[in-house]
Design an enzyme around this catalytic site. Structure first.
Site, short mmCIF file in Angstrom:
data_model
loop_
_atom_site.label_atom_id
_atom_site.label_comp_id
_atom_site.label_asym_id
_atom_site.label_seq_id
_atom_site.Cartn_x
_atom_site.Cartn_y
_atom_site.Cartn_z
N LYS A 173 -55.94 37.71 -89.59
CA LYS A 173 -55.83 38.56 -88.14
C LYS A 173 -55.07 39.70 -88.14
CE LYS A 173 -52.52 37.83 -84.32
NZ LYS A 173 -52.01 38.70 -84.06
N GLU A 180 -59.47 43.93 -81.70
CA GLU A 180 -59.12 43.53 -80.76
C GLU A 180 -59.08 45.02 -80.33
OE1 GLU A 180 -55.09 42.76 -79.23
OE2 GLU A 180 -55.63 41.29 -79.24
#
Length: 301
Positions: A173, A180
C-alpha cells in the site's frame, strides 16, 4: 462472519456498512458518541467501550482497526490485547508503516493472536465500488478471513489478495500511494500547461472527459479529476497547499535504502512540500542570485 470495526470514521463506517450489507454481523467502537450514533443508524451495533465490543464477539474474535497510523494504533492494541485470547485476529486496515506492522505481528504472536496488515484503497467510494485490499500476514489466518475480504473487495475474486508475510500488505500500500503521488502530479502539471495556453481556450473539463474514453492515460484518477474540473474549473476557494499522509515519504526512503531510482515519485513528494511554503526563502535567494550575477530585476513584495 461476526466481527468488530474499531474506528467509525467515514471510511471505517463505510466499510462496516458494506460488510453488513454482505450479510456479516458487524459490531463497532469509536470514542466519539456522534460517530457511534451515526454508525448505529447505518445498522452497526455500536458499543461505548472496547471491553463491551470484545465481549459481544464470539470466539475466535476478529477485530478490524481503522484508526490513524502511529501511536493511536499502539495505544489501541495496548487496550485490546488484555481482552483478547489465543486464536483471535486483529486486522490493521489503516496506513501503518510496514515496519510497525512487522513489530506488532511479533508482539501479538507471542500471545497467540494473529495480526493481519491490510493495505486498503478505495476511499469514500469504497462503499459502492469496493476496496482494493493488499493483505499481509499468516496465510492460514488470511484464508479464514476470506469471506470478509471477498465482501469488501470489488468482487469475490478480484481487487484483493494475500501478498506476503506480516508487513507485506502495508508495504504494498505504501508503494501504491507513492505511485499515486506521481500520477496526481503528472495530471496536475499537464492540466496546468493546458490552462496556461490561453490562446487555445481549452475547456479542461471537456478535455478530461475526452481522455476518459479510449485514451492511454485514462484511469479512475482521471475520472475523479474530470469530476473536480466539472465542479470547479477555476479551483476557486482551494488553497495551493497539498498535504502528504506519510506513504510517499516512506516510499522514497525505501527507494533510497534499496538503491532504486525513483525520481518521479520523489519529485512529486518534494512538490507537495514546496506547496506549503507561503514565504519561500529559497525563491527569494534564487531571485537575489540572479540579480547578483546578471543584474536581473528583483520583484518587490
Amino acid at each position: 462472519m461476526e466481527l468488530a470495526m474499531i474506528g467509525l470514521g467515514r471510511m471505517g463506517a463505510n466499510m462496516a456498512e458494506r460488510l453488513a450489507r454482505g450479510g456479516h454481523t458487524v459490531h463497532g467502537f469509536d470514542p466519539g458518541e456522534a460517530a457511534r450514533q451515526q454508525a448505529a443508524a447505518r445498522g452497526i451495533a455500536a458499543h461505548a467501550t472496547l471491553a463491551e465490543t470484545v465481549a459481544a464477539l464470539p470466539s475466535p474474535r476478529v477485530l478490524w482497526l481503522m484508526v490513524p497510523a502511529g501511536k493511536i494504533v499502539d495505544d489501541t492494541l495496548a487496550q485490546l490485547q488484555p481482552l483478547l485470547a489465543a486464536g483471535d485476529t486483529v486486522i490493521d486496515g489503516g496506513n501503518s508503516n510496514y515496519k510497525d506492522s512487522q513489530r506488532r505481528a511479533v508482539q501479538l504472536a507471542d500471545a497467540g493472536i494473529h495480526y493481519v496488515d491490510c493495505g486498503t484503497s478505495g476511499g469514500v467510494w469504497g462503499l459502492a465500488e469496493g476496496y482494493s485490499l493488499m493483505i499481509g500476514g499468516d496465510a492460514g489466518a488470511v484464508e479464514r478471513l476470506r469471506p470478509v475480504f471477498a465482501t469488501l473487495a470489488p468482487s469475490q475474486d478480484s481487487g484483493w489478495g494475500h501478498v506476503g508475510p506480516a508487513g507485506a500488505g502495508h508495504f504494498a500500500k505504501m508503494v501504491h500511494n507513492g505511485i499515486e503521488y506521481g500520477m496526481m502530479q503528472a495530471y496536475a502539471e499537464g492540466f496546468a500547461i493546458l490552462k496556461q495556453k490561453r490562446e487555445m481556450g481549452f475547456d479542461l473539463g471537456a478535455l478530461a472527459e475526452i481522455w476518459r474514453e479510449g485514451s492511454v492515460v485514462r484511469s479512475w484518477l482521471l475520472d475523479l479529476t474530470a469530476d473536480a474540473l466539472k465542479k470547479n474549473p477555476e479551483m476557486q476557494g482551494i488553497a495551493p497547499y497539498v498535504e502528504d499522509s506519510g506513504e510517499g515519504r516512506w516510499t522514497v526512503a525505501e527507494a533510497i535504502d534499496l538503491n532504486v531510482s525513483a525520481p518521479v515519485i520523489t519529485l512529486s513528494l518534494l512538490e507537495r512540500l514546496r506547496s506549503r511554503d507561503d514565504d519561500s526563502y529559497t525563491d527569494k535567494l534564487l531571485a537575489a542570485m540572479r540579480n547578483e550575477f546578471g543584474g536581473h530585476a528583483v520583484k518587490k513584495e
